[in-house]
Every structure is written in C-alpha cells, then in structure tokens.
Design an enzyme around this catalytic site. Structure first.
Site, PDB file in Angstrom:
ATOM      1  N   SER A  93      -1.117  -0.514  -9.883  1.00  0.00           N
ATOM      2  CA  SER A  93      -1.542  -2.208 -10.953  1.00  0.00           C
ATOM      3  C   SER A  93      -2.670  -2.568 -11.424  1.00  0.00           C
ATOM      4  O   SER A  93      -2.752  -1.171 -12.485  1.00  0.00           O
ATOM      5  CB  SER A  93      -0.395  -2.644  -9.682  1.00  0.00           C
ATOM      6  OG  SER A  93       0.805  -4.274 -10.650  1.00  0.00           O
ATOM      7  N   MET A  94      -2.473  -3.753 -11.376  1.00  0.00           N
ATOM      8  CA  MET A  94      -3.594  -4.068 -12.317  1.00  0.00           C
ATOM      9  C   MET A  94      -5.225  -3.328 -12.025  1.00  0.00           C
ATOM     10  O   MET A  94      -5.835  -3.369 -12.750  1.00  0.00           O
ATOM     11  CB  MET A  94      -3.891  -5.840 -11.928  1.00  0.00           C
ATOM     12  CG  MET A  94      -4.953  -6.131 -12.530  1.00  0.00           C
ATOM     13  SD  MET A  94      -5.391  -7.764 -12.432  1.00  0.00           S
ATOM     14  CE  MET A  94      -5.785  -7.312 -10.719  1.00  0.00           C
ATOM     15  N   ASP A 194      10.674   1.024 -11.037  1.00  0.00           N
ATOM     16  CA  ASP A 194       9.577  -0.129 -11.256  1.00  0.00           C
ATOM     17  C   ASP A 194       9.909  -1.475 -11.854  1.00  0.00           C
ATOM     18  O   ASP A 194      10.198  -0.835 -12.349  1.00  0.00           O
ATOM     19  CB  ASP A 194       8.009   1.003 -11.469  1.00  0.00           C
ATOM     20  CG  ASP A 194       7.132  -0.169 -11.086  1.00  0.00           C
ATOM     21  OD1 ASP A 194       7.009  -1.302 -10.928  1.00  0.00           O
ATOM     22  OD2 ASP A 194       5.740  -0.030 -11.103  1.00  0.00           O
ATOM     23  N   HIS A 224       7.860  -0.145  -7.492  1.00  0.00           N
ATOM     24  CA  HIS A 224       6.111  -0.628  -7.966  1.00  0.00           C
ATOM     25  C   HIS A 224       5.138  -0.211  -6.747  1.00  0.00           C
ATOM     26  O   HIS A 224       4.059   0.429  -7.057  1.00  0.00           O
ATOM     27  CB  HIS A 224       6.098  -1.601  -8.588  1.00  0.00           C
ATOM     28  CG  HIS A 224       4.418  -1.953  -9.018  1.00  0.00           C
ATOM     29  ND1 HIS A 224       4.290  -1.939  -9.872  1.00  0.00           N
ATOM     30  CD2 HIS A 224       3.568  -3.158  -8.536  1.00  0.00           C
ATOM     31  CE1 HIS A 224       2.904  -2.043 -10.689  1.00  0.00           C
ATOM     32  NE2 HIS A 224       2.679  -2.966  -9.514  1.00  0.00           N
TER      33      HIS A 224
END
Length: 262
Positions: A93-94, A194, A224
């Site tokens: 993710s980030m 997601d 996710h």
C-alpha cells in the site's frame, strides 16, 4: 505511547542479502510480519520498521507527515546497505510508494522491488477537500483490515486523521512524478477486489516506471491487505523466487542469525 501488542518492528540478522519491508498507512509491521519471518527463515537479513505515528493511537499519526515516514525507511535502507552486499525493498500500500521513492532516489543501491497493492493516489471527491476539510473534520472512519480471509485481522487504526491523509496525498503526487526514475527489476502483485486501493493505482505504477524487468501478478483471492489474506503464501513464494533470480547468495546463513521484535 506504548506500541500496540503485535505492532512492534521486526529485524533479523541473516546473510549478505537484505530486505527492507515497508508497511501501509494507518497500519503496522503486523501486516507484514509473516512475510518478514518467511524471508528470515530463508536466510535473508530483514528490517521491518514501525513508521512514525503508527502502531499506537491515531492521535499520534495526526502530528506526523510523509517526511517522517519516508525518513524512517531511508534510515533503515542506509543501515541495511552498511550490513549487506545487496538490498531489496518490499512494500504494501503506502509502503509501496515509500519503496518506489527509495528506488527513484537511490538507484543501483537497491537491487529490486516487490510491491503489493501499491498506493498512488488518494481517491474520491473528498480527496480534493482535504486541504480545507482537515481543519474542521479531524478524522474519518478507518481503512484497516480489508481482508477476505475469515479470522484474519490487521492491527491498524479505526480512524484516519485528515492532517495525515492530506500529507499522504501530497506524497503520492510527489512519488508519481518520480516514477520514471525507477529502473530496478520490479514485481507488482495486486488484488482485483481491493476496497482501499483500486487496481488503477498498480496500472499507473506499471505504466510510468522505467523498469524493463517487470512482473505483474493478480491476487484473485485477496482484498487489500493481501499479505494477511488467502494469497499470502503466493506473495512470499514469488518474492523469494525474485530474490533467488537476482541476488547472489540468497539462503546463505539460513540456519544462522537471530530475530528481534515483539
């Protein structure tokens, strides 16, 4: 504030090949701990830091920004480079965006990237209101634990502080502009279903990097937080195969070293 049980950073002293793992926004190392332990069991030197403002309470995140999160992984990268002959960076993710910026800025010092559902943009109409809304609305509902696998839970905040979300939006824009500078071998694993980061973000990353050694893998059974979901084993195995192909001595010291962390 004390770190939430299970959200502690993790490190393992293994062989000459190192892997830096970067967790996601409002999450913690817990989301990537099984991956880190899998790599450690195969002889890798592993660093999985806790990003500033994470793993405690959302109020702590609200007083941090992307510069703090990036500085932490940058420090960890430098430490791994002093210890290891080759270093790879993995991100969720980030954490994928953090990995991409490290790759853009450090070039050949990073031998390859593995990204799982990498974030590239804060989506929705609300994103455009963040510069103003953050001064009036402190938080919105959390994004943690988007997982298809029953009984699997991510340790993350139940609220998203908008000051931090605004900083994240600026960071994603910065990284998007730097994607053409990314030239390292790259694996992108992403989930068609997601509910946090749409597949368009992975497509954007794949379309803008300059890497020529690129692999795209769909995680059909996961949401996710795929590192804790049905496709977790596939992520771990594909990443190890990637390391085996590109690193010189993966597996050296697989029966040595020790782990630290909660």
């Amino acid at each position: 504030m004390p770190v939430l049980p299970g959200a502690e950073p993790y490190r393992h002293e293994g062989g000459e090949v190192g892997v830096l793992l970067c967790h996601g926004f409002t999450g913690s190392p817990q989301s990537m701990r099984p991956w880190a332990e899998y790599l450690a069991a195969h002889g890798l030197t592993v660093a999985l830091p806790l990003l500033p403002g994470h793993g405690t309470r959302w109020q702590d995140l609200s007083v941090t920004g992307w510069q703090d999160w990036y500085a932490e992984v940058d420090r960890e990268l430098h430490a791994l480079r002093e210890r290891c002959s080759q270093v790879f960076v993995f991100g969720l993710s980030m954490g994928g965006a953090l990995a991409l910026r490290l790759a853009a800025r450090h070039g050949d010092a990073i031998s390859g990237l593995v990204l799982v559902n990498p974030g590239n943009k804060v989506h929705g109409l609300a994103a455009h209101a963040l510069p103003v809304a953050r001064h009036f609305v402190p938080t919105i509902p959390g994004i943690a634990s988007d997982i298809a696998k029953e009984g699997s839970v991510e340790i993350g905040y139940d609220r998203v502080p908008l000051h931090a979300a605004h900083s994240l939006r600026k960071f994603f824009r910065l990284v998007d502009g730097e994607l053409p500078q990314v030239t390292q071998p790259l694996v992108v694993l992403h989930s068609p279903q997601d509910h946090v980061v749409p597949p368009a973000d992975s497509a954007r990353v794949l379309g803008r990097v300059s890497s020529t050694d690129v692999t795209e893998i769909l995680l059909e059974q996961s949401y996710h937080v795929a590192t804790l979901d049905h496709d977790a084993d596939r992520i771990f195995e594909e990443s190890l195969a990637f390391l085996d192909r590109l690193a010189t001595d993966v597996g050296a010291g697989s029966n040595e070293g020790k782990a630290t962390g909660g």
